[in-house]
Scaffold this active site. Structure first.
Site, PDB file in Angstrom:
ATOM      1  N   MET A 168       0.857  -1.189   0.000  1.00 61.39           N
ATOM      2  CA  MET A 168       0.000   0.000   0.000  1.00 61.39           C
ATOM      3  C   MET A 168       0.896   1.242   0.000  1.00 61.39           C
ATOM      4  SD  MET A 168      -3.438  -0.947   2.024  1.00 61.39           S
ATOM      5  CE  MET A 168      -2.884  -0.648   3.684  1.00 61.39           C
ATOM      6  N   LEU A 225       6.770   3.053   1.472  1.00 65.60           N
ATOM      7  CA  LEU A 225       7.637   1.880   1.641  1.00 65.60           C
ATOM      8  C   LEU A 225       8.671   2.069   2.754  1.00 65.60           C
ATOM      9  CD1 LEU A 225       8.208   1.237  -2.167  1.00 65.60           C
ATOM     10  CD2 LEU A 225       6.477   0.212  -0.661  1.00 65.60           C
ATOM     11  N   GLY A 227      10.900  -3.080   5.610  1.00 67.03           N
ATOM     12  CA  GLY A 227      10.145  -4.341   5.573  1.00 67.03           C
ATOM     13  C   GLY A 227       9.769  -4.685   4.135  1.00 67.03           C
ATOM     14  N   HIS A 228       9.246  -3.687   3.406  1.00 65.81           N
ATOM     15  CA  HIS A 228       8.910  -3.923   1.992  1.00 65.81           C
ATOM     16  C   HIS A 228      10.175  -4.245   1.201  1.00 65.81           C
ATOM     17  CE1 HIS A 228       5.630  -0.962   3.161  1.00 65.81           C
ATOM     18  NE2 HIS A 228       4.937  -1.998   2.753  1.00 65.81           N
ATOM     19  N   GLN A 272     -10.330  -2.470   2.489  1.00 63.62           N
ATOM     20  CA  GLN A 272      -9.860  -3.156   3.700  1.00 63.62           C
ATOM     21  C   GLN A 272      -9.818  -2.237   4.922  1.00 63.62           C
ATOM     22  OE1 GLN A 272      -5.975  -4.068   1.694  1.00 63.62           O
ATOM     23  NE2 GLN A 272      -5.104  -3.795   3.718  1.00 63.62           N
ATOM     24  N   GLY A 295       4.937 -10.227   4.372  1.00 64.57           N
ATOM     25  CA  GLY A 295       5.676 -10.158   5.633  1.00 64.57           C
ATOM     26  C   GLY A 295       4.924 -10.869   6.748  1.00 64.57           C
ATOM     27  N   ASP A 335       2.020  -9.255   9.307  1.00 65.12           N
ATOM     28  CA  ASP A 335       0.576  -9.403   9.113  1.00 65.12           C
ATOM     29  C   ASP A 335       0.250 -10.896   9.066  1.00 65.12           C
ATOM     30  OD1 ASP A 335      -0.215  -6.579   8.828  1.00 65.12           O
ATOM     31  OD2 ASP A 335       1.137  -6.659   7.115  1.00 65.12           O
ATOM     32  N   SER A 390       6.488  -0.463  10.142  1.00 61.84           N
ATOM     33  CA  SER A 390       5.119  -0.306   9.658  1.00 61.84           C
ATOM     34  C   SER A 390       4.970   1.115   9.137  1.00 61.84           C
ATOM     35  CB  SER A 390       4.134  -0.535  10.809  1.00 61.84           C
ATOM     36  OG  SER A 390       2.867  -0.016  10.472  1.00 61.84           O
ATOM     37  N   SER A 391       4.205   1.266   8.070  1.00 61.89           N
ATOM     38  CA  SER A 391       3.955   2.624   7.559  1.00 61.89           C
ATOM     39  C   SER A 391       3.244   3.450   8.629  1.00 61.89           C
ATOM     40  CB  SER A 391       3.100   2.563   6.295  1.00 61.89           C
ATOM     41  OG  SER A 391       3.691   1.699   5.355  1.00 61.89           O
TER      42      SER A 391
HETATM   43  O1  PAF Z   1      -0.123  -5.839   3.539  1.00 62.21           O
HETATM   44  C1  PAF Z   1      -0.544  -4.887   2.842  1.00 62.21           C
HETATM   45  O2  PAF Z   1       0.149  -3.879   2.641  1.00 62.21           O
HETATM   46  C2  PAF Z   1      -1.936  -4.970   2.228  1.00 62.21           C
HETATM   47  O3  PAF Z   1      -2.829  -5.606   3.071  1.00 62.21           O
HETATM   48  C3  PAF Z   1      -1.934  -5.623   0.826  1.00 62.21           C
HETATM   49  C4  PAF Z   1      -1.485  -7.064   0.886  1.00 62.21           C
HETATM   50  C5  PAF Z   1      -1.020  -4.829  -0.102  1.00 62.21           C
HETATM   51  C6  PAF Z   1      -3.355  -5.589   0.262  1.00 62.21           C
HETATM   52  O4  PAF Z   1      -3.839  -4.297   0.151  1.00 62.21           O
END
Ligand code: PAF
Length: 280
Positions: free
Chosen positions: A26, A29, A32-33, A57, A143, A146, A181-182
């Site tokens: 999302m 970044l 972690g990403h 979500q 990751g 989550d 985390s963002s």
């Molecule tokens: O983990 C996230 O950043 C989000 O839940 C994802 C997997 C990109 C779905 O929007």
């Protein structure tokens, strides 16, 4: 690096690649990403990353509007990681007028994040399903932070016969243990100082487990004792659950356990977890 915003253009460009690693994000970044992207780079000849703050979500009182966004910064980071394809669709591209199909895993809504955030996993499963259909990756990277999301996505991929391999990588932490985390950017300096207690609590449970404790309530209390020492931290739940079914345990057996929690710290809601004795 090609930045693509429409499904049709992405499909056309994707056709030129064979094996493709994919990291859905999302945006905003962090390391972690980047750890997921680097692993994808190491394992796949080409890498795609999506950037899409998925409205479905987020609950009505959650932080969709204020979720941090910085596309220019994200693209510069992805360029440095030699990412091949970026998929950055608009909301209308993903959910056009008349959109009406959702992926629902009812069991996910009964426990942990699913119980705390009604509708959250319907949104996650729907967008991940759509992204997997659009990107058609050979391998997709998530990751461990989550944890329930990885369980939900594994089940969806299995149930819907989606042809991809799921890779789950360890949580990347700041030097003081706070999971990246963002949402950490929301923390005030005072809250940021308190935040490492979250991982200290989880470590306390892990230490008790390594010392031989198998009673789930005793492990839970080990976490709570550390959290309770910080008045700014307000635990929402602390769970010691089966790592596959995510049902609460009385004793930790052969299957190990997922110790997970959600806390409120000021206006911020943070989650974290550790795995005891098994890997997810
Ligand atoms: O983990 C996230 O950043 C989000 O839940 C994802 C997997 C990109 C779905 O929007």
């Amino acid at each position: 690096m090609q930045v693509i915003t429409t499904v049709s253009a992405f499909r056309q460009t994707r056709a030129a690649f064979d094996t493709l690693g994919f990291v859905p994000t999302m945006g905003y970044l962090h390391e972690g990403h980047l750890s997921l992207i680097r692993q994808a780079r190491a394992e796949c000849p080409a890498v795609a990353v999506s950037i899409f703050v998925n409205p479905t979500q987020f609950g009505p009182r959650e932080d969709f509007e204020r979720y941090p966004r910085d596309m220019d910064r994200d693209l510069a980071m992805l360029e440095r990681e030699a990412v091949d394809l970026v998929f950055a669709p608009t909301r209308a591209e993903m959910y056009p007028e008349g959109y009406g199909t959702y992926v629902v895993l009812p069991a996910a809504d009964e426990v942990l994040e699913g119980a705390a955030r009604p509708g959250h996993f319907r949104g996650v499963a729907t967008v991940v399903c759509k992204l997997l259909n659009i990107v058609q990756p050979t391998r997709v990277y998530f990751g461990q932070k989550d944890a329930q999301q990885t369980v939900v996505v594994r089940q969806m991929v299995r149930d819907l016969n989606i042809p991809t391999t799921i890779v789950v990588l360890p949580t990347v932490r700041e030097a003081d243990g706070l999971a990246m985390s963002s949402r950490n950017t929301y923390l005030t300096p005072e809250e940021r100082q308190v935040a490492p207690a979250i991982y200290r609590g989880l470590r306390a449970a892990k230490e008790r487990y390594l010392a031989g404790e198998r009673n789930a309530e005793a492990l839970r209390q080990a976490v709570i004792a550390v959290l309770d020492a910080e008045p700014l931290l307000r635990p929402e739940y602390v769970s010691v659950a089966d790592p596959i079914t995510l049902r609460e345990l009385e004793r930790v057996g052969e299957q190990g356990a997922l110790v997970s929690l959600a806390v409120r710290l000021g206006s911020v809601r943070l989650i974290d977890n550790v795995v005891l004795g098994a890997s997810l």
